[in-house]
Design a protein around this motif. Structure first.
Motif, PDB file in Angstrom:
ATOM      1  N   LEU A   1      10.870  14.123   2.799  1.00  6.30           N
ATOM      2  CA  LEU A   1       9.472  14.526   2.602  1.00  6.30           C
ATOM      3  C   LEU A   1       8.876  13.903   1.347  1.00  6.30           C
ATOM      4  O   LEU A   1       7.767  13.370   1.372  1.00  6.30           O
ATOM      5  N   ILE A   2       9.603  13.983   0.231  1.00 10.23           N
ATOM      6  CA  ILE A   2       9.030  13.545  -1.043  1.00 10.23           C
ATOM      7  C   ILE A   2       8.678  12.059  -0.995  1.00 10.23           C
ATOM      8  O   ILE A   2       7.604  11.644  -1.441  1.00 10.23           O
ATOM      9  N   GLY A   3       9.559  11.254  -0.426  1.00 11.90           N
ATOM     10  CA  GLY A   3       9.280   9.825  -0.340  1.00 11.90           C
ATOM     11  C   GLY A   3       8.078   9.529   0.522  1.00 11.90           C
ATOM     12  O   GLY A   3       7.203   8.736   0.147  1.00 11.90           O
ATOM     13  N   ALA A   4       8.012  10.171   1.702  1.00  6.59           N
ATOM     14  CA  ALA A   4       6.895   9.937   2.617  1.00  6.59           C
ATOM     15  C   ALA A   4       5.583  10.398   2.004  1.00  6.59           C
ATOM     16  O   ALA A   4       4.548   9.727   2.124  1.00  6.59           O
ATOM     17  N   LEU A   5       5.631  11.532   1.318  1.00 12.29           N
ATOM     18  CA  LEU A   5       4.413  12.055   0.688  1.00 12.29           C
ATOM     19  C   LEU A   5       3.951  11.132  -0.429  1.00 12.29           C
ATOM     20  O   LEU A   5       2.755  10.844  -0.566  1.00 12.29           O
ATOM     21  N   GLY A   6       4.894  10.653  -1.244  1.00 11.77           N
ATOM     22  CA  GLY A   6       4.553   9.741  -2.335  1.00 11.77           C
ATOM     23  C   GLY A   6       3.895   8.472  -1.823  1.00 11.77           C
ATOM     24  O   GLY A   6       2.900   8.004  -2.395  1.00 11.77           O
ATOM     25  N   ARG A   7       4.448   7.898  -0.728  1.00  7.59           N
ATOM     26  CA  ARG A   7       3.871   6.677  -0.169  1.00  7.59           C
ATOM     27  C   ARG A   7       2.455   6.923   0.354  1.00  7.59           C
ATOM     28  O   ARG A   7       1.557   6.104   0.142  1.00  7.59           O
ATOM     29  N   THR A   8       2.272   8.039   1.018  1.00  8.78           N
ATOM     30  CA  THR A   8       0.956   8.348   1.581  1.00  8.78           C
ATOM     31  C   THR A   8      -0.095   8.486   0.481  1.00  8.78           C
ATOM     32  O   THR A   8      -1.216   7.960   0.589  1.00  8.78           O
ATOM     33  N   LEU A   9       0.252   9.183  -0.604  1.00 14.52           N
ATOM     34  CA  LEU A   9      -0.692   9.345  -1.708  1.00 14.52           C
ATOM     35  C   LEU A   9      -0.949   8.012  -2.404  1.00 14.52           C
ATOM     36  O   LEU A   9      -2.083   7.731  -2.811  1.00 14.52           O
ATOM     37  N   ALA A  10       0.090   7.192  -2.558  1.00 13.15           N
ATOM     38  CA  ALA A  10      -0.080   5.891  -3.206  1.00 13.15           C
ATOM     39  C   ALA A  10      -1.003   4.996  -2.396  1.00 13.15           C
ATOM     40  O   ALA A  10      -1.864   4.301  -2.949  1.00 13.15           O
TER      41      ALA A  10
ATOM     42  N   ALA B   1      -3.356   5.918  -0.569  1.00 10.36           N
ATOM     43  CA  ALA B   1      -4.719   6.428  -0.705  1.00 10.36           C
ATOM     44  C   ALA B   1      -5.218   6.313  -2.144  1.00 10.36           C
ATOM     45  O   ALA B   1      -6.318   6.785  -2.450  1.00 10.36           O
ATOM     46  N   ASN B   2      -4.410   5.698  -3.017  1.00 10.82           N
ATOM     47  CA  ASN B   2      -4.755   5.534  -4.439  1.00 10.82           C
ATOM     48  C   ASN B   2      -4.976   6.877  -5.131  1.00 10.82           C
ATOM     49  O   ASN B   2      -5.860   7.027  -5.978  1.00 10.82           O
TER      50      ASN B   2
ATOM     51  N   MET C   1      -8.942  14.683  -2.913  1.00 16.89           N
ATOM     52  CA  MET C   1      -8.483  13.879  -1.781  1.00 16.89           C
ATOM     53  C   MET C   1      -9.468  13.941  -0.632  1.00 16.89           C
ATOM     54  O   MET C   1     -10.097  14.980  -0.409  1.00 16.89           O
ATOM     55  N   SER C   2      -9.545  12.856   0.107  1.00 18.94           N
ATOM     56  CA  SER C   2     -10.421  12.823   1.267  1.00 18.94           C
ATOM     57  C   SER C   2      -9.763  13.581   2.419  1.00 18.94           C
ATOM     58  O   SER C   2      -8.542  13.784   2.450  1.00 18.94           O
TER      59      SER C   2
ATOM     60  N   THR D   1      -7.089  11.471   4.092  1.00 17.96           N
ATOM     61  CA  THR D   1      -5.759  11.481   3.456  1.00 17.96           C
ATOM     62  C   THR D   1      -5.018  12.768   3.807  1.00 17.96           C
ATOM     63  O   THR D   1      -3.808  12.756   4.088  1.00 17.96           O
ATOM     64  N   LEU D   2      -5.721  13.890   3.806  1.00 17.78           N
ATOM     65  CA  LEU D   2      -5.095  15.169   4.167  1.00 17.78           C
ATOM     66  C   LEU D   2      -4.562  15.139   5.588  1.00 17.78           C
ATOM     67  O   LEU D   2      -3.471  15.654   5.872  1.00 17.78           O
ATOM     68  N   GLU D   3      -5.308  14.527   6.509  1.00 21.16           N
ATOM     69  CA  GLU D   3      -4.853  14.450   7.896  1.00 21.16           C
ATOM     70  C   GLU D   3      -3.585  13.611   8.004  1.00 21.16           C
ATOM     71  O   GLU D   3      -2.681  13.928   8.791  1.00 21.16           O
ATOM     72  N   LYS D   4      -3.487  12.560   7.226  1.00 13.92           N
ATOM     73  CA  LYS D   4      -2.265  11.744   7.226  1.00 13.92           C
ATOM     74  C   LYS D   4      -1.077  12.558   6.715  1.00 13.92           C
ATOM     75  O   LYS D   4       0.033  12.445   7.244  1.00 13.92           O
ATOM     76  N   ILE D   5      -1.312  13.358   5.684  1.00 11.68           N
ATOM     77  CA  ILE D   5      -0.225  14.194   5.137  1.00 11.68           C
ATOM     78  C   ILE D   5       0.204  15.232   6.167  1.00 11.68           C
ATOM     79  O   ILE D   5       1.396  15.493   6.352  1.00 11.68           O
TER      80      ILE D   5
END
Length: 526
Positions: free
Chosen positions: A465-474, A476-477, A504-505, A508-512
């Motif tokens: 989870l942490i890795g996937a979440l970090g990539r998604t936020l990165a 999205a800047n 956050m937009s 971005t929330l939908e991607k998370i």
């Protein structure tokens, strides 16, 4: 700078107090209801006496109003329910004119007993009607107090100095207090009516007291009784009193307040055995000065520091308490807001618990702060004043519990919300005595400081989870400021609370929310 409108005539000392405290004032007296509605927008406070009527319509037009200060005791010229619903604090000055009003009651009693106003008018008219104005002594007579609060107690003290016997009916008067005053408490009004030679009223005007002295009540009184009213108009049915004065069952009446004021016509004005004054109870220079200064100080305290005193619709909160409770208030608001932003269905119950040091404090303001913050994401215009009313209107059960048990923390505050779908709790404490921290969410231990932009996630406790979440936020800047994790036990439900630098937009929330292992993702703002 806060602004206060002074809408009734009062001592210039009020303006001086406001200016010394840094509160801007404008004096505009004698305004009609329409003029007041047009004038009020932009003012934080409204200072009044008895002339200005603050109705629901007036309050609806006063979008910026935070506090109404009544320089005097009665607030029946203010729609307190409407003010509370709009989140406006209503204050009065209950002790400011107590002595003056009590002295006026005694003066009216003596004037009525010796028929002084009538004798004065006759003598000045060139007559010498000595036998016509025979009076009665008050010495050894029984004075019945209906109500024995601040004013009633002073009347009792003065009456005892006149060698009167004093009995009182007041549901809140204790045996010990009556003993200290040197008076006798009776169990009901019927007992008081049966033995009092003089009866004086010192109760507020409520649904229960309006019209309490009617024909039926007066028929229970001793023949020849004399009645004094310096409290509020409407306590006595005026036509009934006039009738009883005419037939002699009531020997005299001394009245300072009326159903309608200013009173131009009244059945009591036509009678010779009445003494009538134009609402002079608080009309001394000392009292006017005192209540003007007091209401200005109270309003300035509230507008500048949040301190609340003599409020009709809010718990009292001194300036010292306000300063001391400040960090706790912040914590209560954060916990309430956290729970409120996560709530997506109808709230049924709210329970607020206090443990440790906070349980020994004045927690009512904390409860109202937490409740207001909880309701605010769902409802507009909710604040500490009207939050309990809003909750009642929506059948939300609110409870407050204080625990004496030991806690893992020196102080702990927990907000539990029961909705149509689930029960959720969030708890917090203060680090270093003034730094709010979340320490528990849904029973899961976590330690987090809340920032302006937070991301709350519930997820399965599995790797990745942490890795996937970090990539998604990165991608999205979105920069991570802090990252906090908690779980019940290995492999069960877990939570993540992340502070990010910017909002956050929704994209971005939908991607998370679409990430594997994520059950819920929500952006929170504080």
């Amino acid at each position: 700078m806060p602004k206060v409108l002074i809408a009734d005539k009062m001592s210039d000392s009020a303006v001086e107090v406001f200016h010394q405290r840094g509160v801007e004032t404008e004096v505009a007296t004698g305004l009609s209801a329409e003029e007041l509605k047009q004038k009020l927008p932009g003012f934080d406070g409204l200072a009044i006496r008895s002339a200005t009527k603050v109705t629901r319509d007036v309050l609806e037009a006063a979008g910026d109003l935070r506090v109404i200060g009544r320089a005097g005791v009665g607030v029946d010229n203010v729609d307190t329910d409407a003010a509370t619903a709009r989140g406006v604090v209503v204050m009065n000055t209950p002790g400011g004119n107590s002595v003056t009003t009590a002295e006026h009651a005694i003066s009216l009693m003596l004037a009525m007993a010796r028929r002084i106003p009538q004798a004065d008018a006759s003598t000045k008219a060139g007559k010498w009607e000595k036998s016509k104005f025979q009076g009665v002594e008050v010495t050894n007579k029984t004075l019945g107090l209906v109500g024995c609060g601040n004013i009633g107690a002073i009347v009792a003290e003065r009456a005892r100095g006149l060698r009167m016997k004093v009995v009182a009916y007041d549901p809140y008067l204790t045996v010990e207090r009556a003993r200290d005053l040197g008076i006798r408490r009776v169990k009901n009004l019927e007992d008081l009516y049966a033995e009092a030679d003089f009866i004086t009223l010192h109760v507020p005007k409520t649904e229960q007291t309006t019209g309490m002295i009617d024909k039926a009540a007066m028929q229970q009184m001793k023949k020849g009784v004399r009645i004094i009213n310096c409290a509020r108009g409407g306590l006595i049915v005026e036509q009934d009193l006039a009738d009883m004065l005419k037939d002699g069952h009531v020997a005299g009446a001394a009245i300072d307040v009326y159903d309608e004021e200013p009173a131009r016509e009244n059945p009591l004005f036509e009678l010779e055995n009445t003494v009538c004054t134009p609402h002079l109870g608080a009309s001394t220079s000392e009292a006017q000065e005192k209540v003007a200064v007091q209401v200005a100080e109270q309003m300035a305290d509230y507008l500048l520091t949040g301190a609340i005193s003599n409020a009709i619709n809010m718990p009292s909160l001194t300036a010292e308490e306000s300063a001391h409770l400040g960090p706790y208030m912040t914590l209560a608001e954060q916990l309430g807001s956290f729970a409120g932003q996560l709530t997506e269905s109808g709230v049924q119950k709210v329970n607020i618990e206090y443990e440790g040091a906070v349980a020994r404090l004045n927690t009512r303001p904390l409860t109202q702060a937490a409740l207001a913050a909880l309701l605010r994401p769902m409802l507009d215009s909710v604040n500490m004043v009207n939050a309990p009313v809003v909750a009642r209107e929506r059948d939300i059960e609110v409870s407050e519990v204080k625990h004496e048990r030991d806690s893992d923390y020196q102080t702990l505050l927990r907000v539990t919300v029961e909705t149509e779908r689930q029960t959720r709790s969030v708890a917090g404490t203060l680090f270093g005595g003034d730094k709010p921290r979340l320490v528990e969410i849904k029973g899961i231990p976590i330690e987090a400081e809340l920032g302006p932009h937070m991301l709350y996630i519930t997820n399965e406790d599995k790797p990745g989870l942490i890795g996937a979440l970090g990539r998604t936020l990165a991608e999205a800047n979105v920069n991570i400021a802090t990252f906090h994790l908690g779980r019940q036990s290995r492999g069960t439900d877990a939570i993540a609370l992340i502070e990010v630098d910017d909002a956050m937009s929704e994209q971005t929330l939908e991607k998370i929310r679409g990430l594997d292992l994520v059950k819920q993702a929500k952006a929170l703002r504080f």
